[in-house]
Design an enzyme around this catalytic site. Structure first.
Site, mmCIF file in Angstrom:
data_model
loop_
_atom_site.group_PDB
_atom_site.id
_atom_site.type_symbol
_atom_site.label_atom_id
_atom_site.label_comp_id
_atom_site.label_asym_id
_atom_site.label_seq_id
_atom_site.Cartn_x
_atom_site.Cartn_y
_atom_site.Cartn_z
ATOM 1 N N MET A 19 0.907 -1.208 -0.065
ATOM 2 C CA MET A 19 -0.078 -0.144 -0.084
ATOM 3 C C MET A 19 0.921 1.085 0.209
ATOM 4 O O MET A 19 1.638 1.438 0.932
ATOM 5 C CB MET A 19 -1.199 0.138 1.271
ATOM 6 C CG MET A 19 -1.899 -1.330 1.261
ATOM 7 S SD MET A 19 -2.986 -0.988 2.650
ATOM 8 C CE MET A 19 -1.966 -1.950 3.838
ATOM 9 N N GLN A 72 7.900 -4.772 -4.430
ATOM 10 C CA GLN A 72 7.019 -4.794 -5.570
ATOM 11 C C GLN A 72 7.257 -3.388 -6.564
ATOM 12 O O GLN A 72 7.590 -2.261 -6.141
ATOM 13 C CB GLN A 72 5.491 -4.518 -5.288
ATOM 14 C CG GLN A 72 4.356 -4.561 -6.492
ATOM 15 C CD GLN A 72 2.942 -4.392 -5.862
ATOM 16 O OE1 GLN A 72 2.952 -2.867 -5.844
ATOM 17 N NE2 GLN A 72 2.200 -5.035 -6.011
ATOM 18 N N CYS A 102 -2.930 -1.438 -9.928
ATOM 19 C CA CYS A 102 -3.077 -0.292 -9.196
ATOM 20 C C CYS A 102 -4.128 0.491 -10.264
ATOM 21 O O CYS A 102 -3.792 0.730 -11.671
ATOM 22 C CB CYS A 102 -1.649 0.853 -8.992
ATOM 23 S SG CYS A 102 -2.317 2.120 -8.394
ATOM 24 N N LYS A 141 0.490 -9.249 -8.722
ATOM 25 C CA LYS A 141 -0.642 -8.702 -8.128
ATOM 26 C C LYS A 141 -1.221 -8.132 -9.306
ATOM 27 O O LYS A 141 -1.246 -7.124 -9.847
ATOM 28 C CB LYS A 141 -0.515 -7.884 -6.880
ATOM 29 C CG LYS A 141 -1.743 -7.584 -6.314
ATOM 30 C CD LYS A 141 -1.605 -6.988 -4.963
ATOM 31 C CE LYS A 141 -2.842 -6.667 -4.187
ATOM 32 N NZ LYS A 141 -3.611 -5.621 -4.597
ATOM 33 N N HIS A 171 -7.093 -9.285 -6.965
ATOM 34 C CA HIS A 171 -8.008 -8.419 -6.075
ATOM 35 C C HIS A 171 -9.121 -8.497 -6.945
ATOM 36 O O HIS A 171 -9.257 -8.446 -8.075
ATOM 37 C CB HIS A 171 -7.639 -6.860 -6.313
ATOM 38 C CG HIS A 171 -8.310 -5.818 -5.627
ATOM 39 N ND1 HIS A 171 -7.990 -5.254 -4.514
ATOM 40 C CD2 HIS A 171 -9.724 -5.363 -5.818
ATOM 41 C CE1 HIS A 171 -8.944 -4.362 -3.899
ATOM 42 N NE2 HIS A 171 -10.034 -4.631 -4.761
ATOM 43 N N ASN A 204 -7.851 -11.447 -2.794
ATOM 44 C CA ASN A 204 -7.397 -9.972 -2.107
ATOM 45 C C ASN A 204 -8.885 -9.218 -2.237
ATOM 46 O O ASN A 204 -9.611 -9.202 -3.494
ATOM 47 C CB ASN A 204 -6.366 -9.229 -2.554
ATOM 48 C CG ASN A 204 -6.205 -7.712 -2.101
ATOM 49 O OD1 ASN A 204 -5.902 -6.810 -2.945
ATOM 50 N ND2 ASN A 204 -6.220 -7.784 -0.842
ATOM 51 N N GLY A 205 -9.256 -8.441 -1.362
ATOM 52 C CA GLY A 205 -10.487 -7.508 -1.277
ATOM 53 C C GLY A 205 -11.267 -7.932 -0.185
ATOM 54 O O GLY A 205 -12.223 -8.990 -0.437
ATOM 55 N N ASP A 206 -11.878 -6.796 0.475
ATOM 56 C CA ASP A 206 -12.814 -6.778 1.646
ATOM 57 C C ASP A 206 -12.635 -7.853 2.755
ATOM 58 O O ASP A 206 -13.757 -7.993 3.205
ATOM 59 C CB ASP A 206 -14.074 -6.866 0.816
ATOM 60 C CG ASP A 206 -14.755 -6.080 -0.245
ATOM 61 O OD1 ASP A 206 -14.015 -5.089 -0.195
ATOM 62 O OD2 ASP A 206 -15.826 -6.316 -0.895
#
Length: 344
Positions: A19, A72, A102, A141, A171, A204-206
């Site tokens: 992040m 990354q 991204c 990713k 994601h 990935n996600g939530d």
């Protein structure tokens, strides 16, 4: 056990998402302390690395206690990505990760990040350039696709595996969704179920609670999960998920004493790594999340974001511990919409 090249991870590992302006070494350290199995740096511009941009180079800093850790990178030019992979090699991380997810405009307009989802051939070329330029295991990713009408993650997974990546984190949103709406894990499950796929697939996600982590583990069959926003100001999410998987019971929320211990470590390591003024200033964004749930905390929070020395901030933290000693925190709910960051 999950293997990524020579990196060994436990069954169903928990990964800290990369992040921007969050996943720096001090933050990674407190997440590692609380159970994160694999961490990634903030994403790094390949062009910035080649130009020797100070901020980009600083993001290469990794420390032995946080291993395994991946660096990354992102970019849209094959030569720049290949050169960046060689630079990353020199600092000896455990793996190299490529960001093809991204969604923010400043990255996408450069033909990088999620923009590459519109051209899978280019994605393959960029990935191949990195794989050929490093001795490190390469992971990726990405997102489901550019938009709802172009979900192409199955082709992406197959083709990237074919050119040599060792793991894929997906994601569950398209680029067009940004971070809005509910993440869709059904395509992630289909990738995992594809008999052609033999690399680890991470979802990935939530994921914002132990209950959801276990439910998604069972429902979608992924090899592990990557957590981003839910870890901001709450690194205990990792230990709580692991405890729930092991026992079926919720771990008690961290006490005020535990929270302040972590705040102090995060703060002092930020100052040690960034310098006094930037370390104190950049830490200010984290206090609200660390102290969320405390009644009448506004006055203390105002002090924390205005004090200018470590000693004075430590004194405020001492006041907070004394004031809220014994306070019983509720299990934490995460307001995902108000946790902004840049990631895939």
């Amino acid at each position: 056990m999950i293997k990524i090249g020579s990196v060994s991870l436990p069954d169903f590992p928990l990964l800290l998402a990369p992040m921007e302006d969050v996943s720096d070494p001090p933050f990674r350290a407190v997440c590692k302390d609380n159970g994160a199995d694999l961490m990634y740096t903030e994403f790094i511009s390949s062009e910035g690395l080649i130009r020797d941009a100070i901020k980009s180079r600083q993001k290469l800093d990794i420390f032995e206690e946080e291993r395994p850790v991946g660096i990354q990178i992102f970019g849209g030019d094959e030569e720049a990505m290949a050169l960046s992979a060689q630079i990353v090699d020199t600092v000896n991380p455990d793996l190299l990760d490529i960001n093809f997810g991204c969604p923010v405009k400043k990255v996408v307009t450069k033909g990088a990040g999620a923009a590459v989802l519109k051209d899978i051939d280019q994605m393959v070329r960029l990935t191949k350039a990195c794989v050929r330029s490093t001795r490190l295991p390469v992971t990726v990713k990405t997102r489901l696709g550019w938009d709802h009408d172009s979900i192409n993650i199955m082709e992406v997974a197959e083709r990237l595996q074919d050119v040599g990546i060792h793991a894929l984190a997906i994601h569950g949103r398209t680029r067009s969704q940004l971070y809005k709406g509910e993440a869709n894990w059904d395509p992630i499950a289909r990738v995992k179920d594809n008999p052609r796929i033999n690399i680890p697939i991470f979802g990935n996600g939530d994921i914002d609670s132990p209950q959801k982590a276990v439910a998604y583990k069972k429902k979608y069959g992924v090899d592990g999960i990557m957590i981003g926003r839910a870890a901001i100001g709450y690194p205990w999410i990792f230990r709580e998920i692991k405890h729930f998987i092991a026992t079926g019971e919720m771990h008690a929320p961290p006490s005020i004493e535990e929270r302040v211990v972590v705040i102090r470590k995060h703060l002092h390591q930020s100052v040690a790594w960034k310098g006094l003024v930037p370390g104190i200033n950049e830490m200010r964004r984290h206090y609200n999340n660390y102290l969320k749930g405390l009644p009448n905390i506004k006055e203390f929070r105002a002090k924390l974001v205005t004090e200018k020395t470590l000693e004075s901030i430590d004194a405020v933290l001492d006041e907070i511990v004394a004031t809220y000693a014994g306070y019983a925190f509720e299990p934490r709910g995460v307001d995902m919409d108000n946790l902004a960051y840049t990631c895939g």
